[in-house]
Write a protein that holds these residues in place. Structure first.
Motif, mmCIF file in Angstrom:
data_model
loop_
_atom_site.group_PDB
_atom_site.id
_atom_site.type_symbol
_atom_site.label_atom_id
_atom_site.label_comp_id
_atom_site.label_asym_id
_atom_site.label_seq_id
_atom_site.Cartn_x
_atom_site.Cartn_y
_atom_site.Cartn_z
ATOM 1 N N MET A 69 37.657 71.444 0.084
ATOM 2 C CA MET A 69 37.115 70.242 0.727
ATOM 3 C C MET A 69 35.586 70.255 0.678
ATOM 4 S SD MET A 69 39.851 70.194 3.876
ATOM 5 C CE MET A 69 39.094 69.005 4.966
ATOM 6 N N VAL A 101 45.148 68.926 -0.667
ATOM 7 C CA VAL A 101 44.339 69.296 -1.825
ATOM 8 C C VAL A 101 45.278 69.830 -2.897
ATOM 9 C CG1 VAL A 101 42.579 70.876 -2.697
ATOM 10 C CG2 VAL A 101 42.289 69.833 -0.449
ATOM 11 N N HIS A 158 41.286 65.832 -4.856
ATOM 12 C CA HIS A 158 41.393 65.278 -3.508
ATOM 13 C C HIS A 158 41.083 63.788 -3.604
ATOM 14 C CE1 HIS A 158 41.194 64.844 0.716
ATOM 15 N NE2 HIS A 158 39.891 64.643 0.762
ATOM 16 N N TYR A 213 40.189 71.461 -8.418
ATOM 17 C CA TYR A 213 40.686 71.007 -7.118
ATOM 18 C C TYR A 213 40.581 69.487 -7.049
ATOM 19 C CZ TYR A 213 40.729 75.866 -5.619
ATOM 20 O OH TYR A 213 41.005 77.199 -5.505
ATOM 21 N N ARG A 236 41.925 75.555 1.291
ATOM 22 C CA ARG A 236 41.800 74.096 1.415
ATOM 23 C C ARG A 236 40.404 73.735 1.923
ATOM 24 N NH1 ARG A 236 46.809 73.067 4.027
ATOM 25 N NH2 ARG A 236 45.869 72.194 5.880
ATOM 26 N N THR A 253 44.922 66.496 5.494
ATOM 27 C CA THR A 253 44.234 66.576 4.202
ATOM 28 C C THR A 253 45.053 67.371 3.197
ATOM 29 O OG1 THR A 253 42.107 66.524 5.317
ATOM 30 C CG2 THR A 253 42.127 67.271 3.034
#
Lengths: 292, 292
Positions: B170, B199, B87, B85, B166, B197
């Motif tokens: 996070m 991702v 970000h 993942y 998500r 946000t």
């Protein structure tokens, strides 16, 4: 040293699109970030993997050593137009590819008019260097950030064939690891060493840097919420790289750590630590009125 | 936890060609290097730069935050099959591209038979993480090296649309910066934060790691040359990253540095320092009889 600060052109592929007030195109800023990064990440597309029936859809990344320099004008400083010399764990794959003449095969979707001018010789590469300076801990996960200095360069890589340029680059890169190390080691390289050493030279097309410094910046709503500010610690954990006390190897015969090495360790440690703590405090001047 | 150590398949584009005794394909080794790297370098080709008349010949690299995890099986450990993942400073460019269905446009020279199977959905990306553990100073510049741990992953990136996945990602990424930080900050994210946000989830196709440890290894001829060994210091300068004493921000109201944070700083510093000094001493078992 140029009288005015030179900047790289803002090409569509090289323009910083997010948090643009943090961006810089100054050669000096970018080249300094690259030269102080012990490992560079070099990305390229392999147009013709010999061992595969179908080409790889993935670009690849190799960690490599590199330094910016000018063989034609060795006294040039970091604010000047420079080439990037790459060495180290140069994969034979990358070297073989950069020996081939450049082609548009690495340019996907080349069907759109007008026909582009012929690309410069060499393999299109992208080089990235990133220094982490701090963990920025905010009230909310979304406002968390890093203090960092990152740079990216785009250019065309070719193998250096001129032995004297290769020697120049080998010294540049060795002294980039520890200043003065080249002259303090067994040089010049012998014939076999020269023959087995490959150096890539990247002619830079453009580049950019991005820098974030300072304390966290939360939204007004959270900063005014006493329940939140009363329980969530906010601030910066400075992060810096340390050079430890040198550890002598099994066949070392030199009793004392030499002066140039001890001095480099001490000076580097002082500077990187101070820079990380400075970055933790400094408030970034925001040109565009952007938030965090 | 799987009973046997899983390994990634050796694809032509993902096979370590140089110093192959240093290579590892073990999921646990690779995932640990990725998860302990505060910054990941993510490379991809931009198939359709909207603002440019002709496509860029260069792959690009973005520094991003990421963690390996399994939304379907959150208890999976680093030796399991996991997704990556991503970000952080996710460029809108990367997000826009990964929204598009995957096409073969990023596959150069797709003319050769047999026709490849349709690629998995998503943008082909390559992710690299590199830890520097020491400067390896040998008698000759050519035998200089680094102690390091590096990993590379190849896979297809798509935007995570499921809000609960998500949220999982996070938290995973925030706790990757400082364990326990998610629960100690103002959560859950509000509607605006969730909407803003993005991702990325990378389904991994393959990967590899490369590790170098130990003292320098010069050629016999140099080691037996007393003139050289008598004047050139050889050994390792251990390198490690330090987390400094946390610096409170301008609107912090929590007097003491919280326990989970202080503990993380202390523990991390102890481990990274020890690992760098251990690596300086340890002799690598060479499977293939290769030299330095």
């Amino acid at each position: 040293m140029p009288r005015t600060e030179l900047e790289y052109p803002k090409e569509p592929y090289g323009t910083v699109k997010r948090y643009s007030p943090r961006a810089s195109y100054a050669l000096r800023t970018i080249h300094t970030i690259i030269n102080t990064s012990p490992i560079l990440h070099v990305s390229f597309n392999d147009p013709s993997p010999s061992s595969s029936p179908s080409p790889s859809p993935f670009p690849t990344i190799l960690p490599m050593l590199g330094q910016m320099g000018s063989f034609a004008r060795p006294s040039a400083d970091e604010g000047d137009v420079l080439d990037l010399y790459l060495h180290g764990y140069v994969s034979s794959r990358l070297i073989n590819i950069s020996r081939q003449p450049s082609s548009s095969s690495s340019t996907p979707d080349a069907a759109s008019p007008p026909p582009p001018p012929p690309p410069p010789p060499g393999l299109p590469v992208c080089i990235a260097a990133s220094h982490l300076d701090g963990l920025v801990l905010a009230l909310t996960p979304n406002a968390h950030s890093y203090n960092y200095r990152s740079a990216i360069l785009y250019g065309h890589a070719t193998l250096v064939s001129d032995p004297s340029e290769r020697l120049y680059a080998m010294q540049l890169i060795t002294d980039g690891v520890v200043p003065g190390r080249w002259a303090a080691s067994r040089v010049p390289p012998n014939k076999g060493e020269m023959a087995s050493t490959s150096v890539l030279k990247v002619r830079i097309a453009t580049g950019s840097a991005k820098i974030r410094q300072g304390p966290p910046g939360d939204d007004k709503g959270d900063k005014e919420d006493e329940e939140v500010t009363g329980r969530v610690w906010t601030g910066v954990v400075p992060v810096y790289q340390v050079l430890g006390e040198p550890v002598a190897g099994p066949y070392n015969e030199v009793k004392e750590v030499p002066g140039y090495l001890g001095e480099y360790v001490r000076e580097t440690n002082g500077m990187t630590r101070e820079a990380a703590f400075e970055a933790a405090k400094e408030v970034v001047v925001k040109k565009g009125g952007e938030g965090e």
